[in-house]
Design an enzyme around this catalytic site. Structure first.
Site, PDB file in Angstrom:
ATOM      1  N   ASP A  13       0.815  -1.224   0.000  1.00  0.00           N
ATOM      2  CA  ASP A  13       0.000   0.000   0.000  1.00  0.00           C
ATOM      3  C   ASP A  13       0.846   1.271   0.000  1.00  0.00           C
ATOM      4  OD1 ASP A  13      -2.300  -1.670   0.250  1.00  0.00           O
ATOM      5  OD2 ASP A  13      -1.865  -1.822   2.390  1.00  0.00           O
ATOM      6  N   LYS A  16       2.090   2.411  -5.070  1.00  0.00           N
ATOM      7  CA  LYS A  16       2.908   2.038  -6.232  1.00  0.00           C
ATOM      8  C   LYS A  16       2.164   2.299  -7.547  1.00  0.00           C
ATOM      9  CE  LYS A  16       3.185  -2.186  -4.682  1.00  0.00           C
ATOM     10  NZ  LYS A  16       2.671  -2.073  -3.317  1.00  0.00           N
ATOM     11  N   GLY A  40      -4.032  -4.110  -3.986  1.00  0.00           N
ATOM     12  CA  GLY A  40      -4.981  -3.024  -4.215  1.00  0.00           C
ATOM     13  C   GLY A  40      -4.252  -1.853  -4.832  1.00  0.00           C
ATOM     14  N   HIS A  41      -4.515  -1.582  -6.105  1.00  0.00           N
ATOM     15  CA  HIS A  41      -3.873  -0.434  -6.755  1.00  0.00           C
ATOM     16  C   HIS A  41      -4.942   0.613  -7.011  1.00  0.00           C
ATOM     17  CE1 HIS A  41      -0.368  -2.840  -7.580  1.00  0.00           C
ATOM     18  NE2 HIS A  41      -1.099  -3.715  -8.212  1.00  0.00           N
ATOM     19  N   GLN A 225       1.998  -6.045  -3.444  1.00  0.00           N
ATOM     20  CA  GLN A 225       2.352  -6.033  -2.016  1.00  0.00           C
ATOM     21  C   GLN A 225       3.657  -5.247  -1.787  1.00  0.00           C
ATOM     22  OE1 GLN A 225       1.442  -9.539  -3.283  1.00  0.00           O
ATOM     23  NE2 GLN A 225      -0.544  -8.609  -2.993  1.00  0.00           N
TER      24      GLN A 225
HETATM   25  P1  IMP Z   1      -2.609 -12.755   1.653  1.00  0.00           P
HETATM   26  O1  IMP Z   1      -1.694 -12.192   0.620  1.00  0.00           O
HETATM   27  O2  IMP Z   1      -4.069 -12.463   1.376  1.00  0.00           O
HETATM   28  O3  IMP Z   1      -2.352 -14.191   1.936  1.00  0.00           O
HETATM   29  O4  IMP Z   1      -2.306 -11.983   3.036  1.00  0.00           O
HETATM   30  C1  IMP Z   1      -1.078 -12.123   3.736  1.00  0.00           C
HETATM   31  C2  IMP Z   1      -0.677 -10.819   4.397  1.00  0.00           C
HETATM   32  O5  IMP Z   1      -0.319  -9.884   3.392  1.00  0.00           O
HETATM   33  C3  IMP Z   1      -1.795 -10.145   5.196  1.00  0.00           C
HETATM   34  O6  IMP Z   1      -1.215  -9.463   6.288  1.00  0.00           O
HETATM   35  C4  IMP Z   1      -2.382  -9.140   4.234  1.00  0.00           C
HETATM   36  O7  IMP Z   1      -3.020  -8.070   4.891  1.00  0.00           O
HETATM   37  C5  IMP Z   1      -1.116  -8.700   3.514  1.00  0.00           C
HETATM   38  N1  IMP Z   1      -1.379  -8.204   2.155  1.00  0.00           N
HETATM   39  C6  IMP Z   1      -1.651  -8.930   1.054  1.00  0.00           C
HETATM   40  N2  IMP Z   1      -1.793  -8.133  -0.017  1.00  0.00           N
HETATM   41  C7  IMP Z   1      -1.569  -6.885   0.417  1.00  0.00           C
HETATM   42  C8  IMP Z   1      -1.533  -5.601  -0.239  1.00  0.00           C
HETATM   43  O8  IMP Z   1      -1.709  -5.455  -1.442  1.00  0.00           O
HETATM   44  N3  IMP Z   1      -1.268  -4.536   0.568  1.00  0.00           N
HETATM   45  C9  IMP Z   1      -1.019  -4.663   1.889  1.00  0.00           C
HETATM   46  N4  IMP Z   1      -1.027  -5.822   2.528  1.00  0.00           N
HETATM   47  C10 IMP Z   1      -1.307  -6.929   1.807  1.00  0.00           C
END
Ligand code: IMP
Length: 428
Positions: A13, A16, A40-41, A225
């Site tokens: 977040d 990017k 999330g973009h 991420q």
């Molecule tokens: P998962 O990717 O859904 O398995 O989540 C694993 C961890 O990564 C969790 O703490 C999510 O909140 C975090 N996470 C996954 N995608 C994002 C993102 O795009 N932004 C911020 N945190 C993320």
């Protein structure tokens, strides 16, 4: 020819999407190589706000090729929904958007498995609930992994799902007796119908990228991420299930990493994190505290899940590490305008762990959990930055803050963002 990777250096977040959007003008192809619909973009373009979770930001520019490469895990209903939403806003989406036939497919049983594991294990990660972890588990486990290319072969897919789904049902029932279970033939029909609508986009993207590179095309890799969520290099186990550093480019796209000659490390001017896991500089200072003011001003709520993000001060120990592991050449400092809410700003320059001062970042979550931040404090500027267009428009205190981050991180700052719009960008 120039290949660039844009990578977040914190826990995701970092905004990017805006940097990728700015750099698309200098590239021919935009590639996502990791993650799935957990990202999330948000991109603001021409006054319109676009939110993507699976599609590369490049799709807003139909003259570019946008690639979802083999390292991504794809949930077909979400893919089709995002494509439809884009078309509804008048953006053309056709064969400019390509999907790797080697990308792995997320099925509803992955979502159910994740829901039950998060609820019932007593060791929740705080995931986005998009089936990411279970799908990558199946990919690496091989027995139950399904690639997108397999959806284009109906009989093959039916045979595979008739073998996979009953075992998944057994597993789900073992996790919880009232678990949702699935019928392989119903699932197969549903996914075959998705596949028909996706068929025109599915191709061998590895070959395409290697050929494009040979033809001197400029390729932009968009990491999802943040580096601290990388499954190997992040704060394990509170990470995602893919390589979200540029380490993922080679395996996740097929293009050898040595072709990348620019890595832009994107940082927020402060830190946020969603989900569980250690966060040494977190501000837990109540509803009138600075943490909450940053959350409100920066609209720090998850794009995918709407969860409030945990907010805290900038951590140079963590980012020195993530910048090194990501090979960052330069920094883009985002959301500097949000820090206008602070009279004084703290920067974490070290950790205290038990009776020791740590200079190096311990990525083991159980050690990091016990680290206390050592701060230096600098004056804030308490004035609106959102109209600043040049470095010289910034108040002296804001310039000093950015310079101090650059000095502590030993990297030059090339871009400063003072608002969501393209125009609210200072090129240094
Ligand atoms: P998962 O990717 O859904 O398995 O989540 C694993 C961890 O990564 C969790 O703490 C999510 O909140 C975090 N996470 C996954 N995608 C994002 C993102 O795009 N932004 C911020 N945190 C993320």
């Amino acid at each position: 020819m120039a290949c660039t990777c844009v990578v977040g250096l914190q826990w995701g977040d970092e905004a990017k999407g805006k940097i990728v959007d700015l750099l698309t003008d200098q590239h021919d192809i935009v590639v996502r190589f990791n993650g799935g619909a957990n990202a999330g973009h948000t991109v603001v373009q021409g006054g319109k706000t676009f939110k993507f979770s699976l599609l590369p930001t490049g799709v807003l520019k139909p003259h570019l090729r946008s690639v979802i490469a083999n390292g991504v895990v794809v949930y077909p209903p979400r893919f089709l929904e995002e494509v439809n939403d884009l078309r509804a806003t008048g953006v053309a989406v056709g064969d400019n958007l390509l999907l790797s036939d080697h990308a792995h497919v997320i099925f509803p049983y992955h979502l159910e498995e994740e829901r039950l594991s998060e609820q019932g294990s007593g060791q929740a990660i705080g995931t986005t609930g998009r089936g990411i972890g279970p799908c990558y588990q199946d990919k690496v486990g091989r027995i139950s992994g399904v690639r997108l290319g397999e959806l284009l072969h109906p009989e093959h897919l039916r045979t595979r799902l008739r073998a996979i789904v009953p075992r998944k049902n057994q597993l789900l029932r073992a996790l919880a007796p009232d678990a949702r279970t699935f019928d392989p033939d119903v699932l197969c029909d549903e996914y075959l119908s998705h596949a028909e609508r996706m068929r025109g986009h599915v191709t061998d993207t590895t070959r395409l990228l290697l050929q494009a590179h040979r033809n001197n095309k400029r390729i932009l890799f968009e990491a999802a991420q943040g580096s601290l969520l990388d499954v190997d290099h992040g704060t394990y186990p509170y990470v995602t299930s893919s390589n979200s550093t540029p380490a993922g480019v080679w395996s996740g796209s097929g293009l050898p990493a040595r072709h990348i000659n620019r890595v832009v490390g994107v940082i927020k001017a402060y830190t946020t994190r969603v989900g569980r896991g250690p966060f040494p500089t977190e501000l837990n200072d109540g509803k009138d505290g600075i943490g909450e003011r940053i959350r409100q001003t920066g609209r720090e709520y998850g794009t995918v899940t709407g969860r409030p993000r945990r907010c805290g001060w900038f951590d140079t120990v963590a980012v020195r590490y993530s910048a090194a592991v990501s090979g960052a050449d330069e920094l883009a400092v985002m959301l500097l305008d949000v820090l206008s809410v602070a009279k004084e700003i703290a920067i974490c320059t070290g950790y205290q762990w038990r009776d020791r001062r740590l200079e190096a970042f311990p990525s083991d979550a159980f050690i990091l959990e016990e680290c206390r931040p050592v701060f230096e404090t600098v004056p804030g500027w308490e004035s609106d930055l959102t109209h600043c267009k040049r470095l010289s428009d910034l108040p002296a205190a804001a310039r000093r803050y950015v310079d101090r981050l650059s000095q502590l991180l030993e990297l030059p700052v090339s871009i400063i963002s003072v608002g969501p719009d393209r125009e609210q960008t200072i090129l240094c």
